[in-house]
Scaffold this active site. Sequence first.
Site, PDB file in Angstrom:
ATOM      1  N   SER A 144       0.857  -1.192   0.000  1.00  0.00           N
ATOM      2  CA  SER A 144       0.000   0.000   0.000  1.00  0.00           C
ATOM      3  C   SER A 144       0.888   1.236   0.000  1.00  0.00           C
ATOM      4  O   SER A 144       1.988   1.213   0.561  1.00  0.00           O
ATOM      5  CB  SER A 144      -0.893   0.019   1.242  1.00  0.00           C
ATOM      6  OG  SER A 144      -1.543   1.276   1.398  1.00  0.00           O
ATOM      7  N   TYR A 157      -2.319  -0.856   9.882  1.00  0.00           N
ATOM      8  CA  TYR A 157      -2.329  -1.216   8.465  1.00  0.00           C
ATOM      9  C   TYR A 157      -1.044  -0.738   7.784  1.00  0.00           C
ATOM     10  O   TYR A 157      -0.370  -1.506   7.085  1.00  0.00           O
ATOM     11  CB  TYR A 157      -3.544  -0.592   7.794  1.00  0.00           C
ATOM     12  CG  TYR A 157      -3.704  -0.917   6.328  1.00  0.00           C
ATOM     13  CD1 TYR A 157      -4.187  -2.154   5.921  1.00  0.00           C
ATOM     14  CD2 TYR A 157      -3.375   0.015   5.345  1.00  0.00           C
ATOM     15  CE1 TYR A 157      -4.346  -2.458   4.568  1.00  0.00           C
ATOM     16  CE2 TYR A 157      -3.524  -0.272   4.005  1.00  0.00           C
ATOM     17  CZ  TYR A 157      -4.013  -1.519   3.619  1.00  0.00           C
ATOM     18  OH  TYR A 157      -4.161  -1.806   2.279  1.00  0.00           O
TER      19      TYR A 157
END
Length: 261
Positions: A144, A157
């Site tokens: 990401s 995350y």
Amino acid sequence: MELTGIESTVALVTGAAQGIGAAVAGVLAGAGAHVAAVDRNAEALATVVTKLEAEGVTARGYGVDVCDSAAVDALVRRVEDELGPIGILVNAAGVLHTARVVELSDRQWSETFSVNATGVFHLSRAVARRMIPRRRGAIVTVASNAAGVPRTEMAAYAASKAASAHFTRCLGLELADYGIRCNVVSPGSTDTPMLRAMLGEDGDPRQVIEGSPAAYKVGIPLRKVAQPRDVAEAVAYLVSDQAGHVTMHDLYVDGGAALHV
């Protein structure tokens, strides 16, 4: 440009029941790969596999939790017994828990790392052990852009994706002697169930495009949210012969949102 080196290759794709993982499975299968689609959501996975089979491509579903090391080892043995040597691995399984650090629970932190980082380790280790004697293969981890840019309420995350990205680059260094390439694709905001869940029922994708100064988040310079296929096409390039001299690379597919150097 026609991508080569994918046709007739066994490709194991995790997180294949929805979102980016499902798109990756579809793109690789469409390019002629024999896809082993993996997800712990067996029901949703079956729907994806049925759709792919209806399109006349080769795909088989395997309901496995990537957090379970023994189950992953058994999965890799089974895939190679049933489909043949795995030539492509795509780590696309992921979970997202949003909360400020002071409110983040132990369970949320642990599950995030178990899937996003430890799951990548389990699959990569099991597949690499089989690729090494064959001296060929390609591994891509879907991380990401949050791995390189601090985000409020996304510490678990972002940290887990940073871990998986750097792990994959280290793996690439270790496997280079065997001709095995390891790369990372780092998406930004992508139109997936994960993004829609984060935005909520009344969420407007335009708020992602515009950014949020209050959260120190810039918008998307290309003025659009990515589609899962945008990310899947980047993955397909990195596992193809056309990327034959590319390894340990982190390809951002985020419309410029991270202002990545």
